[in-house]
Write a protein that holds these residues in place. Sequence first.
Motif, PDB file in Angstrom:
ATOM      1  N   ALA A   1      37.222  46.423  33.689  1.00  0.00           N
ATOM      2  CA  ALA A   1      35.811  46.285  34.086  1.00  0.00           C
ATOM      3  C   ALA A   1      35.186  44.968  34.113  1.00  0.00           C
ATOM      4  CB  ALA A   1      34.611  47.119  33.393  1.00  0.00           C
ATOM      5  N   HIS A   2      36.567  44.145  34.034  1.00  0.00           N
ATOM      6  CA  HIS A   2      36.127  42.070  34.169  1.00  0.00           C
ATOM      7  C   HIS A   2      36.284  42.069  35.505  1.00  0.00           C
ATOM      8  CE1 HIS A   2      36.383  38.498  33.424  1.00  0.00           C
ATOM      9  NE2 HIS A   2      35.350  38.325  33.033  1.00  0.00           N
TER      10      HIS A   2
ATOM     11  N   PRO B   1      37.961  48.557  28.966  1.00  0.00           N
ATOM     12  CA  PRO B   1      36.754  48.141  28.981  1.00  0.00           C
ATOM     13  C   PRO B   1      37.248  46.872  29.972  1.00  0.00           C
ATOM     14  CG  PRO B   1      36.763  48.930  26.719  1.00  0.00           C
ATOM     15  CD  PRO B   1      38.417  48.973  27.180  1.00  0.00           C
TER      16      PRO B   1
ATOM     17  N   GLY C   1      32.413  45.827  28.938  1.00  0.00           N
ATOM     18  CA  GLY C   1      33.029  46.354  29.329  1.00  0.00           C
ATOM     19  C   GLY C   1      32.658  47.749  29.014  1.00  0.00           C
TER      20      GLY C   1
ATOM     21  N   LEU D   1      34.137  53.666  35.990  1.00  0.00           N
ATOM     22  CA  LEU D   1      35.382  52.213  36.339  1.00  0.00           C
ATOM     23  C   LEU D   1      35.356  51.799  37.452  1.00  0.00           C
ATOM     24  CD1 LEU D   1      36.966  50.196  35.032  1.00  0.00           C
ATOM     25  CD2 LEU D   1      39.361  51.747  35.180  1.00  0.00           C
TER      26      LEU D   1
END
Length: 285
Positions: free
Chosen positions: A136-137, A133, A54, A75
Amino acid sequence: MGNADSPPPGAAPDWTIPQDWASYTAQDHALWDHMFARQAAMLPTRVVPAFMEGLNVLRMSKPGIPDFDELNERLSQATGWQVVAVPGLVPDEIFFEHLANRRFVAGRFIRTPAQLDYLQEPDIFHDVFGHVPLLAHPVFADYMQAYGEGGLRAARLGMIEALARLYWYTVEFGLIRDGGDLKLYGAGIVSSYSESLFALDDPSPHRIGFDLERVMRSRYRIDDYQQNYFVIDSFDELLKQTRDADLGPIYERVRGRQPIDVGTLLPTDIVIHAGTQGRARSMAH
């Protein structure tokens, strides 16, 4: 999360404010860079790989405090999420409403050098370095949205406290299995140099297999490192458990039972590591 009713002067009805990136000083950016470099050096072997991915996808290693406009372009492309600035803690229902609509609320202020290792109210380093971060998964991003939707339902049922414990022990202070190892993913740990060491290495805390109902009954500490950490098997499993579970019956069972004190192990717990609780005992004395 917080409890005041109306937004402070200068905030929109949904409590958002402009980030006002131009107002950050050179010292503010230098402090961010110092904390970023320190965490980026020690986390790769400790944090879930998706976190480092991320950071790369969002290009967060660029010097200085991130500009939300630039960050949101990347994002939004990754998972449809956005970061919005708020003046501080926001009321629970506002918080849930933002999450349910894929907006992550972040404080715009940065801590002082004296607060390098600990501050109680989350600042931009905790909120953006710690949380963003993993947004972003795709699976974790879905979990955060599902959590927001669940929060709106919990508010109607008077069960926000139970759901707050779930957030605390997953999003803020969660551990995850990675092969045979335990790794960090909770933002409260990954944004803290000292707790990044404590959570994995110290003999004091209990490390317990994640169980939704157990977590919803478990008290937590806001004044020191955690005495318990709960370990999930994967983000897929976390999303499945929370999205597929019928939380109504769980809430009813939790409502009628005593909360579980920090540092307690139950006979039904899946104990990965029974801690000494040495730190908590020494702090108490």
